[in-house]
Design an enzyme around this catalytic site. Structure first.
Site, PDB file in Angstrom:
ATOM      1  N   LYS A   1       3.283 -15.418   1.922  1.00  0.00           N
ATOM      2  CA  LYS A   1       3.654 -16.199   0.731  1.00  0.00           C
ATOM      3  C   LYS A   1       5.171 -16.330   0.707  1.00  0.00           C
ATOM      4  CE  LYS A   1       1.784 -17.235  -2.787  1.00  0.00           C
ATOM      5  NZ  LYS A   1       1.470 -18.625  -3.289  1.00  0.00           N
TER       6      LYS A   1
ATOM      7  N   ASP B   1     -12.382  -9.345   3.413  1.00  0.00           N
ATOM      8  CA  ASP B   1     -13.624  -9.327   2.623  1.00  0.00           C
ATOM      9  C   ASP B   1     -14.211 -10.734   2.545  1.00  0.00           C
ATOM     10  OD1 ASP B   1     -13.417  -6.591   2.016  1.00  0.00           O
ATOM     11  OD2 ASP B   1     -14.076  -6.903  -0.050  1.00  0.00           O
TER      12      ASP B   1
ATOM     13  N   ASP C   1      -2.612 -18.143   0.194  1.00  0.00           N
ATOM     14  CA  ASP C   1      -3.605 -18.721  -0.729  1.00  0.00           C
ATOM     15  C   ASP C   1      -4.310 -19.907  -0.076  1.00  0.00           C
ATOM     16  OD1 ASP C   1      -1.191 -20.110  -0.833  1.00  0.00           O
ATOM     17  OD2 ASP C   1      -1.327 -20.586  -2.954  1.00  0.00           O
TER      18      ASP C   1
ATOM     19  N   TYR D   1       0.824  -1.212   0.000  1.00  0.00           N
ATOM     20  CA  TYR D   1       0.000   0.000   0.000  1.00  0.00           C
ATOM     21  C   TYR D   1       0.859   1.262   0.000  1.00  0.00           C
ATOM     22  CZ  TYR D   1      -4.656  -2.018   0.544  1.00  0.00           C
ATOM     23  OH  TYR D   1      -5.843  -2.656   0.327  1.00  0.00           O
TER      24      TYR D   1
ATOM     25  N   ASP E   1      -6.459  -7.266   3.404  1.00  0.00           N
ATOM     26  CA  ASP E   1      -7.561  -6.609   2.691  1.00  0.00           C
ATOM     27  C   ASP E   1      -8.446  -7.672   2.040  1.00  0.00           C
ATOM     28  OD1 ASP E   1      -9.012  -4.445   1.491  1.00  0.00           O
ATOM     29  OD2 ASP E   1      -7.966  -4.870  -0.382  1.00  0.00           O
TER      30      ASP E   1
HETATM   31  C1  IPM Z   1     -10.518  -1.585   3.190  1.00  0.00           C
HETATM   32  C2  IPM Z   1     -10.732  -0.916   1.858  1.00  0.00           C
HETATM   33  C3  IPM Z   1      -9.592   0.073   1.618  1.00  0.00           C
HETATM   34  C4  IPM Z   1      -8.310  -0.728   1.523  1.00  0.00           C
HETATM   35  C5  IPM Z   1      -9.774   0.980   0.390  1.00  0.00           C
HETATM   36  C6  IPM Z   1     -11.047   1.783   0.469  1.00  0.00           C
HETATM   37  C7  IPM Z   1      -8.591   1.879   0.181  1.00  0.00           C
HETATM   38  O1  IPM Z   1     -10.863  -1.863   0.863  1.00  0.00           O
HETATM   39  O2  IPM Z   1     -10.403  -0.878   4.205  1.00  0.00           O
HETATM   40  O3  IPM Z   1     -10.500  -2.823   3.232  1.00  0.00           O
HETATM   41  O4  IPM Z   1      -7.960  -1.259   0.457  1.00  0.00           O
HETATM   42  O5  IPM Z   1      -7.628  -0.835   2.544  1.00  0.00           O
HETATM   43 MG    MG Z   2     -10.939  -3.876   1.563  1.00  0.00          MG
END
Ligand code: IPM
Ligand code: MG
Length: 371
Positions: free
Chosen positions: A194, A255, A227, A143, A251
């Site tokens: 990884k 999700d 993975d 990042y 990240d």
């Molecule tokens: C998260 C989001 C952010 C990230 C974006 C909005 C920059 O996806 O907080 O998970 O990638 O960290």
């Molecule tokens: Mg995210």
């Protein structure tokens, strides 16, 4: 009485609607709780800051964030700002907050409320009672690594570079945070990287192993390739307790974990700095894991639970109000048990409500729980 300084940064899209429900709960606690009072400031971030000031967050808003006991963040982004210069894109405001406040530890709990076990895309028996914590390193890795660029070469080809960098110090502090968290939970840490492909993975694995040996031999540690971790999360999520991983894998894996809880609209997060040597206080930002959902923004349809649960985390980690945080969790659970659902978690036989009705219902449960 203790006062807690909160900075509200609703941002864009549904962030505005979901933070409004947090304001409802702030007013509730200010009127009733003896545990502390909240003093609230607001500011802009993301596209709304760009529209007003030409930047995704102003220095003045940053100064407020640095002073606050906790920042409550909504969401940023939307198609309206797709064409703004890259350095001013809405997400840059969030990344600056994370970096300048040095919020290296991002806690993303994935808890499956019993009432929502059937809303998950996985089978009920896989997710019922799920309670895992993804600990994402938040201020390093790809990042922020330099160089980060997109250039046109002399032959006309375009070349993009992102750089994944980690130092042992960065890995050490997130590893310690993972072991500290695990001790208060199921005492087990999976460290995901990884190392079979990336040098940063090799270092990550080495440092986590060293920290485990010297700092937390009492905690069970397993190393897992990122993975395989993604696959195991789908196969058997309840094998995990704490998963510690880098910024990018965190990240993605968070999700994935969110969907197990029924919806991305359910997952809160806390981003914490190191405790101050003198005061013990840590900088902190709380935000839902979901984004600004431009497709439903402004329609009163958004699920405010992730943002409300993030406020609960603020009470727990920044305001020393663990009892009130537990009440918020109970109130959310009770509302779900009664069959109230926003569209994202709607199921047959349930009652669909909008954002503010969900917020009001949670407030009503809180009132019932605190009489
Ligand atoms: C998260 C989001 C952010 C990230 C974006 C909005 C920059 O996806 O907080 O998970 O990638 O960290
Ligand atoms: Mg995210």
């Amino acid at each position: 009485m203790t006062t807690h300084a909160l900075l509200l940064l609703p941002g864009d899209g549904i962030g505005i609607e979901t933070i409004a429900e947090v304001e409802r709960l702030i007013a509730f606690f200010n009127a009733r709780s003896n545990a502390g009072k909240f003093v609230v400031e607001r500011d802009l971030v993301g596209g709304s800051a760009y529209d007003a000031h030409g930047v995704s967050i102003t220095d003045a808003a940053m100064a407020k964030a640095l002073k606050a006991d906790a920042v409550m963040f909504g969401a940023v982004g939307g198609p309206k700002w797709d064409k703004v210069p890259y350095e001013h894109r809405p997400e840059a405001g969030l990344l600056r907050l994370r970096k300048d406040l040095d919020l290296f530890a991002n806690l993303r709990p994935a808890i499956c409320y019993p009432a929502l076990a059937d809303a998950s895309s996985l089978k009920r028996e896989l997710v019922e009672g799920l309670d895992i914590m993804i600990l994402r390193e938040l201020t390093g890795g790809v990042y922020f690594g330099e160089p980060k660029e997109l250039v046109t070469l002399e032959n006309g080809d375009r070349r993009a570079v992102d750089t994944q960098i980690y130092t042992s110090r960065e890995i050490e502090r997130i590893a310690k945070a993972a072991f500290d968290l695990a001790r208060k939970r199921g005492n087990k840490v999976h460290s995901a990287e990884k190392r079979n492909v990336m040098k940063t993975g090799v270092l990550w694995n080495q440092v986590v192993t060293e920290v485990h040996k010297s700092y937390a031999p009492d905690v069970t540690l397993e190393h897992i390739l990122a993975d395989n971790c993604a696959m195991q999360l789908i196969r058997n999520p309840k094998q995990f307790d704490v998963i510690v991983t880098d910024n990018l894998f965190g990240d993605v894996l968070s999700d994935e974990a969110a969907m197990m809880t029924g919806s991305l609209g359910m997952l809160p997060s806390a981003s914490l700095g190191a405790p101050d040597a003198k005061t013990g206080k840590r900088k902190a930002l709380y935000e839902p894991v979901h984004g600004s959902a431009p497709d439903i923004a402004g329609k009163g349809l958004a699920n405010p639970i992730a943002t409300i649960a993030s406020f609960g985390m603020a009470l727990r980690y920044s305001c020393d109000m663990g009892k009130e945080a537990d009440l918020i969790d109970k109130a959310i659970s009770a509302v779900l048990d009664k069959g109230l659902r926003t569209g994202d978690i709607m199921q047959p036989g349930m009652t669909q409500v909008g954002t503010s009705d969900m917020g009001k219902a949670i407030e009503a449960e809180l009132r019932a729980l605190t009489v």
